[in-house]
Write an enzyme that holds these catalytic residues in place. Structure first.
Site, mmCIF file in Angstrom:
data_model
loop_
_atom_site.group_PDB
_atom_site.id
_atom_site.type_symbol
_atom_site.label_atom_id
_atom_site.label_comp_id
_atom_site.label_asym_id
_atom_site.label_seq_id
_atom_site.Cartn_x
_atom_site.Cartn_y
_atom_site.Cartn_z
ATOM 1 C CE LYS A 9 0.848 1.645 4.281
ATOM 2 N NZ LYS A 9 1.403 2.981 4.584
ATOM 3 C CG ASP A 133 -0.971 0.271 8.070
ATOM 4 O OD1 ASP A 133 -1.738 1.243 8.251
ATOM 5 O OD2 ASP A 133 0.258 0.392 7.915
#
Length: 306
Positions: A9, A133
């Site tokens: 990401k 996350d």
């Protein structure tokens, strides 16, 4: 055997609002998966065991992927085992959520392998117990993350874009960066609402202009070379550039493949780990071309946006 892709990401924006009473920071982040991805292979076994292609990555309970498997066992009462193998392609400690994405892939993959029937929402709720996350990584695509990262709002997919990732060999500690952050000294915060609007409008130029990360104020002071990499990314012609997470990886957004390849080539002259990849959405095939570190390219063909 079950195979799950675990994409890296990037943070299109990362804002820290305040420090919470529980010790965490209240954040507001726009996150985006890219098609540089680890692969996670899972098959039935008598107990839980983990192996990995990266020699420096622990395979005991220090590894978030193994902790994810044990958490899923505990929370569901499932007594089945699994052999988990990580094919690491995302660089370690890079601000790209490689460990969190592996953990999320284990949750998704074991849910399939063991036939648990849990929804992604349920898996994301479990993932929040592992790391901030992980919930986003359960979903992937483009999303707004709030709270300490566990409150996820799925956004429309970003417009097609090439992403150059430059990972310098700098050991950045996320905890140390957050510990040094002085919010009263931050003079400019990312404009999250404007970033979300640009994404909804499929405006790559607007997205590139609104990139922002308050943690740059800390990491740039600790490691000036990260600041210089961002400046070079812009000098080389990226539409926008930003440090991802707490660093040290810097990424640039580019609208054309030819320009992206020129920038990639320019960085390859002085940084070992440089990757040319693309943004990917929830329904995209996230296995893309991986540019190997300097001196060890693998054969590849030209890629086109679908």
């Amino acid at each position: 055997m079950v195979c799950e892709k675990a994409p890296a990401k990037i943070n299109l924006s990362l804002d820290v609002l305040y420090r919470r009473d529980d010790g965490y920071h209240e954040v507001e982040m726009v996150m985006q998966t890219v098609d540089l991805a680890d692969r996670v292979y899972l098959e039935e076994a008598e107990d839980l065991q983990l192996s990995c292609t990266h020699p420096k990555l622990p395979t005991d309970e220090r590894n978030l992927a193994l902790r994810a498997a044990k958490l899923l066992q505990q929370e569901t009462g499932c007594n089945r085992g699994a052999s988990i193998h990580l094919d690491k392609r995302i660089p370690l400690s890079a601000g790209l959520a490689g460990g969190s994405s592996d953990a999320a892939a284990v949750l998704r993959g074991l849910n399939r392998l063991w036939g648990l029937g849990l929804t992604k929402d349920a898996l994301a709720e479990l993932g929040a117990k592992l790391g901030s996350d992980v919930p986003f990584c359960v979903y992937g695509g483009t999303a707004l993350a709030q709270g300490r990262g566990e409150r996820i709002t799925i956004l429309p997919s970003c417009p097609p874009a090439w992403v150059i990732l430059v990972h310098p060999p700098i050991p950045v500690s996320t905890a140390a960066v957050y510990g040094r952050l002085r919010l009263d000294e931050v003079t400019e915060h990312p404009k999250t609402a404007q970033m979300v609007a640009a994404i909804r409008e499929k405006d790559l130029g607007g997205i590139s202009q609104r990139l922002g990360n308050v943690l740059e104020t800390v990491t740039f002071d600790l490691y000036p070379e990260v600041r210089r990499l961002k400046a070079r990314m812009l000098q080389f012609g990226a539409l926008g550039a930003l440090m991802s997470g707490s660093g040290p990886t810097v990424f640039g957004l580019v609208d054309r493949q030819s320009k992206a390849e020129r920038i990639h080539h320019a960085f390859r002259g002085f940084v070992r780990e440089v990757y040319l990849t693309r943004v990917c959405g929830l329904n995209d095939d996230i296995v893309g071309k991986r540019r190997e570190p300097h001196g060890c390219d693998r054969p590849h063909g030209r890629e086109r946006f679908r």
